[in-house]
Write an enzyme that holds these catalytic residues in place. Structure first.
Site, PDB file in Angstrom:
ATOM      1  CG  MET A 384      -1.751   1.200   1.451  1.00 29.22           C
ATOM      2  SD  MET A 384      -3.008   1.442   0.158  1.00 29.22           S
ATOM      3  CE  MET A 384      -3.267   3.207   0.300  1.00 29.22           C
ATOM      4  CG  ASN A 386      -0.288   3.804   3.675  1.00 34.95           C
ATOM      5  OD1 ASN A 386      -1.469   3.832   3.449  1.00 34.95           O
ATOM      6  ND2 ASN A 386       0.355   2.710   4.084  1.00 34.95           N
ATOM      7  CG  HIS A 418       1.617  -0.706  -8.281  1.00 34.75           C
ATOM      8  ND1 HIS A 418       0.806  -0.924  -9.377  1.00 34.75           N
ATOM      9  CD2 HIS A 418       0.793  -0.339  -7.277  1.00 34.75           C
ATOM     10  CE1 HIS A 418      -0.452  -0.679  -9.037  1.00 34.75           C
ATOM     11  NE2 HIS A 418      -0.492  -0.327  -7.758  1.00 34.75           N
ATOM     12  CD  GLU A 419       2.007  -0.299  -3.717  1.00 38.82           C
ATOM     13  OE1 GLU A 419       1.342   0.723  -3.469  1.00 38.82           O
ATOM     14  OE2 GLU A 419       1.501  -1.348  -4.171  1.00 38.82           O
ATOM     15  CD  GLU A 441      -4.444   0.963  -7.364  1.00 42.53           C
ATOM     16  OE1 GLU A 441      -3.342   0.562  -7.756  1.00 42.53           O
ATOM     17  OE2 GLU A 441      -4.659   1.325  -6.191  1.00 42.53           O
ATOM     18  CE1 TYR A 507      -3.790  -2.429  -8.195  1.00 42.67           C
ATOM     19  CE2 TYR A 507      -6.108  -3.003  -8.128  1.00 42.67           C
ATOM     20  CZ  TYR A 507      -4.975  -2.531  -7.495  1.00 42.67           C
ATOM     21  OH  TYR A 507      -5.036  -2.164  -6.184  1.00 42.67           O
TER      22      TYR A 507
HETATM   23 ZN    ZN Z   1      -1.905   0.429  -6.476  1.00 43.75          ZN
END
Ligand code: ZN
Length: 996
Positions: A384, A386, A418-419, A441, A507
């Site tokens: 994730m 954050n 990705h993050e 996403e 995604y």
């Molecule tokens: Zn994502």
């Protein structure tokens, strides 16, 4: 977030949410669930009376200054008092809507959280509670005496409203607004404050809320606990997962992505722990609780404006490593053992360059002064983003330092990419509402590709995209699917629907949309439009149309690239419709048509909805030469330049490099010419195109667009095919469960075997040489490495003697010294064949190895259990399954052993008998989901109603009436599927007979 994983069944809070949403009366059911699942579920309090809120005597006359009440956190643990009866329901009002009314805009949160986690008092059975308080500064935009904000599973001790605040000074309170009543709308997860006076538009107020809740233990939602072992000792940590709608279970808030605010976060924690949050630490102090225990109070710098779903904190005693990239610190936190072992080194080395790469690409510096990345031992969400505190499951971040395999490295690299990509797409610029979550996403997923390419330039970019993104979503997507990448609807009736948006379409299809845009806009234009979009909407929100507008601006500023219509018109045709088109080209006439792709097309269906069209960019190749882009923007158009004569040796393919999100079909002559070329000189057609031809042809034949014979014709040349990825695609389509689900099907098995054995030699020789010499030699080509496994598996399945010998050899060597692992890419197949060809000695060896290894939980579940299920001895398989239902504690809780056994050729019959004979024990162990396994296994070979009746008759003793009806329906569906497969297989057998 990283893409959803389909594995693992857990009782999520979704169960509780569903129940809580029904009525207050169902709270009783929640209590039962809470008893069943311990700390997995929470109970939402019904209407509460908050002591003191009606105590108007304590409110001074309007405008008079008064000292604020002192906050005593300990008191918050006292139970709140419910004042209304359980059948009370709120009248209808704004709390029935899924979106907050626009009366108040949150500006700032002062949030303090205090989970009661002690390092010396950890337990799997005792729940951990937390208390918190939040002061939210809001701007009133519409006069209201009612205040709504999100809150779920929280109990309140204090709820006050202060203001209006004096201009310019947030803290200068001038009075207290009386709160007459506080209650909760459970369906919509609101907390409602009925006020004794009207809030004035243009004025600012402060909400002071004191609350308590429970830390979750078995799902990664809201505030959750991980218990794990490090340095031989049981340890605990607390972390958060707010996306999409769990922030409201941690603190009361305006939990919508467009309601951005700044946050001052304070965490109170045991002095033995370190606290982390989005921003760097500001200071520390001490607090002593009522029992005299000392706690550390860690405060953090103010965040930039951000949505509630990005709020993050962690409390742990992890070690870390750190680097500085362009003056900003990046720290990676993990178990002390993992840090000491070097497991974070790969991620540490990769993260900084990823940040720099994306900063340069978007021409926007990363916004926060630091980045923390934490490897959680148990994290359902994979990873994730954050802001400033990225959370990962260990398996998505840590690597063994000696693990040289590109496959593993690319996997971890892609998740980090990705993050980190989200720090721009999602964190800096956030979608206005969840219906546009693909903007987060899809774009974050697409930039994974750019980063993989940057780190591993030798890897084939198109093929990576094909296998990582396109392949799976094209197999799933179809026109009847109700959803699309994006929806125009901005309201959802159920909060749960938001979580469902985190799916393969958001995604993978989102990434495909980005790639298609990139292809027809050109990369420079694509990136410069994104730069302008990011810059414009920094710290704000954007919708899909905003993105299109920035692409349009980039298009309008130049005159090299011409589009048939606006970017919005083109892209709306893709993002608002489910599915994709099938493009059919008639090479004799040059007529190109489009029609929606249906699963199992029937003539009627096509006629009904034929007016649905897409605006399709067509990149194409004629006889080895790429051609200028053309557009198909109607259901049918003529392209004279695409005509081929019957006599010459021309050929033509559409969707060059597979940048378009569609499948391609040709008329008979078009396919014939491609076949001729493949048999004459396959390499004249690029590998990615050969891959695409096989993929499209089998998918189209399976769904009645072309005959199965047309697809099979494409495999005739395979003896000359040395590209292992193409082989992989052929084998995935030829040797799968549909085709070989029943070994009794003597019609096809020997023919298929003979046909493939004649063609597989050359590729097998390449593979076996690699396996024998050094699989790692393929290190830089991880896709090929993955395909080696499929060729290895097929060659042994075909009974190729050399393959069987090699398997035995590998297994024997491994038994002699298990320290020397079988190379990862062929491990699963080598172990399976070793067991299939071996005796009970080999099986027992593998079983004791399984029981004794502790390190990689993934390996235990995904490789060893399927391998143990490969035995051809029914008694061994029976004994294996008996372990599952008799041995305590169950050593196989990570996967369903019976399912694995049933997947093998011999095992399917053994598993069926076992299941029928041991049903009560199995269903007790695996719970309600085991009915699905039962149906899947017993129904595998049904093809008549009589068989179904026999099964139901037998199951009558073990299933209740409700289950029987469900099982009957499912078995009928499986029967229909099996009969259809039988027909298809009969035609395949006939074709194979003619061509063998
Ligand atoms: Zn994502």
């Amino acid at each position: 977030m990283s893409p959803p994983s389909s594995s693992g069944i857990y009782v999520s809070r979704g169960v509780a949410l569903l129940l809580a949403g029904l009525t207050v009366a169902l709270l009783l059911a929640l209590v039962v669930l809470a008893a069943l699942y311990g700390n997995c579920t929470l109970v939402q309090p019904s209407e509460q009376h908050i002591p003191g809120v009606k105590d108007t005597a304590s409110t001074p006359p309007g405008g008079q200054e008064q000292a604020r009440p002192t906050w005593t956190p300990e008191a918050a643990l006292e139970p709140a008092v419910a004042t209304t009866s359980q059948d009370w329901r709120p009248p209808s009002g704004p709390w029935n809507h899924s979106r907050l009314p626009p009366w108040l805009v949150p500006l700032h949160y002062d949030l303090e959280l205090w989970p009661r986690l002690w390092p010396d008092n950890l337990s799997y059975t005792e729940s951990v509670t937390f208390t918190g308080r939040v002061n939210i500064t809001v701007l009133c935009t519409v006069a209201t005496s009612r205040l709504l904000l999100h809150s779920f599973f929280l109990t309140y001790k204090q709820a006050e409203v202060w203001g209006p605040l004096a201009l310019g000074t947030r803290n200068a309170t001038v009075g207290r607004v009386p709160v007459d009543n506080v209650w909760f709308a459970l369906d919509t997860q609101y907390m409602v404050l009925d006020l004794g006076q009207v809030l004035q538009p243009g004025s600012r107020y402060e909400l002071h809320l004191g609350f308590s809740g429970q830390v979750l233990q078995c799902v990664s939602e809201g505030l959750f606990l991980n218990l794990y072992t490090d340095q031989g000792k049981l340890r605990g940590l607390i972390a958060t997962q707010m996306e999409p709608t769990f922030a409201r279970t941690v603190f009361p808030c305006f939990d919508e992505p467009a309601l951005k605010a700044t946050f001052n976060i304070t965490i109170i924690h045991h002095p033995g722990y370190k606290a982390l949050s989005n921003m760097p630490q500001l200071g520390q102090s001490e607090r002593i609780d009522v029992n005299g225990s000392r706690w550390t109070v860690t405060t953090f710098h103010t965040t930039p404006r951000m949505p509630t779903y990005l709020v993050a904190l962690a409390i742990c005693d992890f070690d870390h490593v750190s680097r500085t990239e362009r003056g900003k610190e990046i720290r990676i936190w993990a178990r002390k053992d993992a840090v000491a072992n070097g497991n974070v080194d790969f991620a540490m080395n990769a993260t900084g360059p990823i940040f720099s790469f994306l900063e340069d690409l978007f021409n926007i510096s990363y916004s926060l002064p630091k980045t923390d990345i934490i490897a959680l031992p148990y994290f359902d969400n994979g990873a994730m983003e954050n802001w400033g505190l990225l959370t990962f499951d260990e398996s998505s971040l840590l690597l063994e330092p000696d693990d040289e395999l590109t496959e593993e490295r690319v996997r971890v690299l892609a998740v980090i990419a990705h993050e980190v990509g989200h720090q721009w797409f999602g964190n800096l610029v956030t979608m206005s509402w969840w219906n546009n979550i693909w903007l987060n996403e899809g774009l974050a997923s697409y930039f994974e590709l750019g980063i993989i390419n940057y780190f591993y330039p030798k890897l084939p970019k198109n093929e990576i995209f094909f296998f990582n993104f396109l392949h799976d979503v094209l197999r799933e997507d179809h026109f009847q699917r109700s959803g699309a990448v994006s929806t125009k609807v901005e309201n959802f009736t159920e909060t749960n629907e938001i979580k469902e948006l985190f799916n393969i379409y958001t995604y993978n299809k989102g990434a495909c949309m980005a790639r298609m845009l990139d292809s027809f806009l050109s990369q420079d234009l694509f990136i410069s439009a994104l730069q302008s979009y990011l810059e414009t909407f920094s710290y704000a929100n954007a919708a899909q149309d905003d993105l299109w507008r920035h692409f349009q601006m980039a298009i309008d500023e130049q005159n090299i690239i011409q589009l048939p219509t606006t970017v919005k018109n083109i892209m709306d045709s893709w993002t608002y419709q489910g599915g994709f088109p099938v493009i059919t080209l008639n090479v004799s006439t040059g007529v190109m048509k489009q029609e929606p792709f249906y699963l199992e097309k029937t003539e009627n269906r096509t006629l009904v909805s034929h007016n649905n069209t897409w605006i399709v960019p067509i990149f194409w190749m004629k006889t080895g030469t790429t051609q200028p882009l053309v557009w198909l923007d109607r259901s049918s158009m003529v392209f004279p330049e695409m005509q081929l004569s019957d006599s010459d040796s021309d050929w033509l393919t559409l969707n060059f490099n597979v940048t378009g999100y569609y499948r391609v079909n040709y008329d008979e002559l078009g396919w014939k010419k491609l076949n001729q070329q493949l048999e004459k000189d396959p390499k004249a057609i690029p590998a990615i195109t050969r891959l695409q031809l096989v993929s499209d042809a089998f998918a189209l034949s399976k769904n009645n667009y072309i005959e199965i014979e047309t697809a099979l014709d494409l495999t005739k040349y395979l003896a000359e095919e040395d590209e292992i990825l193409v082989w992989f695609e052929v084998l995935v389509n030829l040797i799968n469960r549909d085709v070989i689900s029943d070994v009794n099907n003597y019609a096809i098995y020997p023919l298929l075997k003979k046909y493939l054995l004649k063609r597989i030699n050359s590729i097998w020789n390449t593979c076996s040489t690699l396996i024998r010499k050094n699989v790692a030699a393929l290190q830089d080509d991880y896709l090929a490495l993955l395909s080696v496994e499929k060729v290895f598996e097929t060659a042994c399945w075909l009974g190729l003697e050399d393959c069987l010998q090699l398997s035995k050899e590998l297994f024997r060597k491994w038994m002699a010294d298990p320290e020397i692992a079988i190379p990862h890419p062929i491990q699963r197949v080598a172990l399976c064949n070793g067991i299939a060809l071996g005796t009970v000695k080999e099986w027992d060896f593998l079983f004791s190895f399984y029981i004794n290894i502790t390190k990689e939980k993934e390996e235990r579940g995904s490789r060893l259990i399927p391998a143990m299920s490969c035995s051809k001895e029914p008694w061994i398989l029976n004994r294996f399954m008996e372990y599952v239902v008799t041995v305590n504690p169950n050593p196989f809780n990570e996967t369903n052993v019976i399912e694995a056994v049933a997947a093998s050729e011999v095992g399917q019959y053994v598993a069926k008998d076992f299941l029928l004979n041991n049903w009560p024990a199995v269903s007790e162990r695996y719970g309600p989901e085991s009915v699905d396994v039962l149906v899947w296994i017993v129904g595998r070979t049904v093809s008549t109603d009589l068989q179904i009746m026999e099964l139901l008759c037998f199951l009558g003793n073990v299933l209740d009436e409700h289950q029987k009806i469900a099982v009957h329906t499912k078995l009928q569906a499986i029967k229909t599927e099996n009969l259809k497969n039988k027909k298809r297989i009969a035609r395949m057998a006939e074709w194979l007979w003619k061509n063998t």
